[in-house]
Motif scaffolding. Structure first.
Motif, PDB file in Angstrom:
ATOM      1  N   GLU A   1       0.866  -1.174   0.000  1.00  0.00           N
ATOM      2  CA  GLU A   1       0.000   0.000   0.000  1.00  0.00           C
ATOM      3  C   GLU A   1       0.904   1.225   0.000  1.00  0.00           C
ATOM      4  O   GLU A   1       1.781   1.359   0.856  1.00  0.00           O
ATOM      5  CB  GLU A   1      -0.891   0.008   1.242  1.00  0.00           C
TER       6      GLU A   1
ATOM      7  N   THR B   1       1.057   5.292   0.104  1.00  0.00           N
ATOM      8  CA  THR B   1       0.371   6.551   0.388  1.00  0.00           C
ATOM      9  C   THR B   1       1.371   7.693   0.304  1.00  0.00           C
ATOM     10  O   THR B   1       2.561   7.523   0.578  1.00  0.00           O
ATOM     11  CB  THR B   1      -0.283   6.544   1.782  1.00  0.00           C
TER      12      THR B   1
ATOM     13  N   PRO C   1      -4.853   5.895  -1.725  1.00  0.00           N
ATOM     14  CA  PRO C   1      -3.665   5.029  -1.727  1.00  0.00           C
ATOM     15  C   PRO C   1      -3.503   4.311  -3.070  1.00  0.00           C
ATOM     16  O   PRO C   1      -4.482   3.998  -3.742  1.00  0.00           O
ATOM     17  CB  PRO C   1      -3.947   4.030  -0.601  1.00  0.00           C
TER      18      PRO C   1
END
Length: 235
Positions: A86, A88, A95
């Protein structure tokens, strides 16, 4: 030995009330045999004394400076693994997903061919790079957040430092713990980086034994980015 010490501590804690009662009986016998005026003064003072209690055992964490893990296990190049992260960043809202796949490994050259895909809403960005295990360390020609870098030096020792341009990195721990969506990993290698010597920000990353990079964060003047492992599988 550890179990024996734990048993002794446990038994001691169980016996403390009995010892305290015995001590109180002995104290009462002394007070009864003492001059009444002195005994009365002592009993009056005893009323204000704090109650004796046993504090709970203190949990001592493992020393993060030492590990028996071979350095190559922190980034196992020979495994045909697929890692998804993930991703970010302060530069976008939702995301993103980054997929890193170790395609092939040349034992002769100690080199792994790696494919990386950053999935966007439009067209995914695909790059190919290599990671090489050399005499001075494991070096990648690209990486998800940082670009080309020395992943970690060899020999791998606690508090080892190295410079890459204006940035200064350090082996901060050899037995660290980190929790990410894919799970909680113990015995991790932790690398910290001072961007431009600390003037431009900082970064840290964790490598889990047998897996590789599981967490990375960069906090700089320009951006804040985080990478967390969400899944890991072998092909």
């Amino acid at each position: 030995m550890k179990k024996f010490v734990t048993s002794v501590i446990y038994i001691s804690l169980l016996l403390i009330p009995a010892f305290a009662a015995a001590q109180q009986n002995a104290l009462n016998n002394v007070v009864n045999a003492t001059d009444p005026a002195l005994a009365a003064a002592f009993q009056a003072a005893q009323q204000g004394m704090p109650v004796f209690t046993v504090p709970p055992p203190v949990s001592i964490s493992a020393d993060e400076r030492y590990s028996d893990t071979p350095a190559a296990e922190y980034l196992p190049l020979a495994k045909r693994a697929v890692l998804e992260y993930e991703y970010t960043s302060s530069e976008f809202v939702a995301p993103k997903v980054i997929r890193v796949e170790y395609l092939t490994y040349s034992e002769k050259d100690a080199t792994a061919a790696v494919n990386m895909i950053i999935f966007n809403k439009t067209k995914p960005r695909v790059t190919n790079f290599v990671t090489v295990a050399g005499a001075d360390g494991l070096r990648s020609s690209d990486s998800p957040l940082y670009g080309p870098r020395l992943e970690f030096p060899l020999p791998l020792v606690y508090n080892a430092v190295w410079n890459e341009g204006p940035d200064r990195s350090r082996v901060a721990a050899l037995n660290a713990k980190i929790a990410v969506p894919a799970g909680t990993y113990n015995g991790c290698l932790k690398i910290t980086t001072r961007l431009s010597g600390g003037d431009a920000g900082s970064a840290e990353r964790y490598y889990a034994p047998g897996v590789g990079l599981v967490y990375e964060q960069i906090i700089s003047e320009e951006r804040q980015e985080t990478l967390k492992l969400t899944s890991y599988q072998l092909k």
